[in-house]
Design a protein around this motif. Structure first.
Motif, PDB file in Angstrom:
ATOM      1  N   TYR A 224       0.824  -1.203   0.000  1.00 11.40           N
ATOM      2  CA  TYR A 224       0.000   0.000   0.000  1.00 11.40           C
ATOM      3  C   TYR A 224       0.866   1.263   0.000  1.00 11.40           C
ATOM      4  O   TYR A 224       0.605   2.210  -0.733  1.00 11.40           O
ATOM      5  CB  TYR A 224      -0.938  -0.011   1.211  1.00 11.40           C
TER       6      TYR A 224
ATOM      7  N   SER B  89       1.007   3.887  -3.009  1.00 14.32           N
ATOM      8  CA  SER B  89       0.681   5.294  -2.747  1.00 14.32           C
ATOM      9  C   SER B  89       1.781   6.214  -3.241  1.00 14.32           C
ATOM     10  O   SER B  89       1.519   7.251  -3.866  1.00 14.32           O
ATOM     11  CB  SER B  89       0.451   5.519  -1.252  1.00 14.32           C
ATOM     12  N   GLU B  90       3.036   5.843  -2.965  1.00 15.31           N
ATOM     13  CA  GLU B  90       4.165   6.657  -3.416  1.00 15.31           C
ATOM     14  C   GLU B  90       4.254   6.675  -4.943  1.00 15.31           C
ATOM     15  O   GLU B  90       4.491   7.732  -5.540  1.00 15.31           O
ATOM     16  CB  GLU B  90       5.466   6.130  -2.820  1.00 15.31           C
TER      17      GLU B  90
ATOM     18  N   GLU C  20       1.508   8.885  -6.345  1.00 13.31           N
ATOM     19  CA  GLU C  20       1.819  10.295  -6.129  1.00 13.31           C
ATOM     20  C   GLU C  20       2.834  10.778  -7.167  1.00 13.31           C
ATOM     21  O   GLU C  20       2.673  11.844  -7.759  1.00 13.31           O
ATOM     22  CB  GLU C  20       2.359  10.517  -4.707  1.00 13.31           C
TER      23      GLU C  20
END
Length: 177
Positions: free
Chosen positions: A38, A42-43, A46
């Motif tokens: 996760y 997420s990184e 982004e």
């Protein structure tokens, strides 16, 4: 009640001590891997959004502010944009990496999916009085992570929601139909 990923991870760690040793170790390992995955996702998302935003700004600048001289004539630079296959590939990658039902067929059956859809139908119908699945079906959906139990109540997880969304409208082959 549907849990977010962080809540699901926390609940997995909370539930682990109540399981048999082997199952507790597996639950902790799954929670740890989900957490790491996760964070990495997420990184990556982004970074992808930042690149898309920068790319859009650069294209806007090129299309409105940049000119190229061709002999005695000036032309908008946008008419001569170079190909950007690496950028195009990067933008397309998240779509290509979407988890599909075909990738899960090794452990999720049509019977599981039909039961999950039925569970969701019952949950969406306030007059149903609850689901009408057999205990074994609910246990199986909990085992594959599509449902989670909190006390006496089972609810659809984020993974279960994903399964429902990617199989909506698909004709499932269920024995006895």
């Amino acid at each position: 009640m549907r849990l977010k990923v962080k809540e699901l991870i926390a609940r997995a760690y909370e539930a682990a001590p109540r399981l048999r040793d082997a199952d507790a170790a597996l639950m902790k390992e799954l929670a740890a891997r989900l957490d790491v995955t996760y964070v990495a996702l997420s990184e990556a998302l982004e970074r992808s959004h930042q690149l898309e935003h920068e790319n859009a700004n650069l294209l806007s600048f090129i299309n409105t502010e940049c000119f190229v001289k061709d002999g005695a004539e000036y032309d908008y630079a946008s008419t001569r944009l170079p190909l950007t296959p690496a950028t195009d590939k990067h933008i397309a990658e998240p779509e290509a990496q979407t988890l599909t039902i075909d990738q899960m067929r090794s452990f999720i059956t049509d019977v599981d999916l039909a039961a999950l859809h039925r569970f969701a139908e019952c949950c969406d119908d306030p007059e149903s009085g609850g689901h009408d699945l057999e205990k074994e079906q609910v246990a199986r959906l909990e085992k594959i992570g599509a449902l989670q139990r909190s006390g006496r109540v089972s609810y659809i997880t984020d993974f279960g929601d994903h399964l429902i969304s990617i199989t909506a409208g698909i004709k499932l082959q269920v024995e006895g139909e």
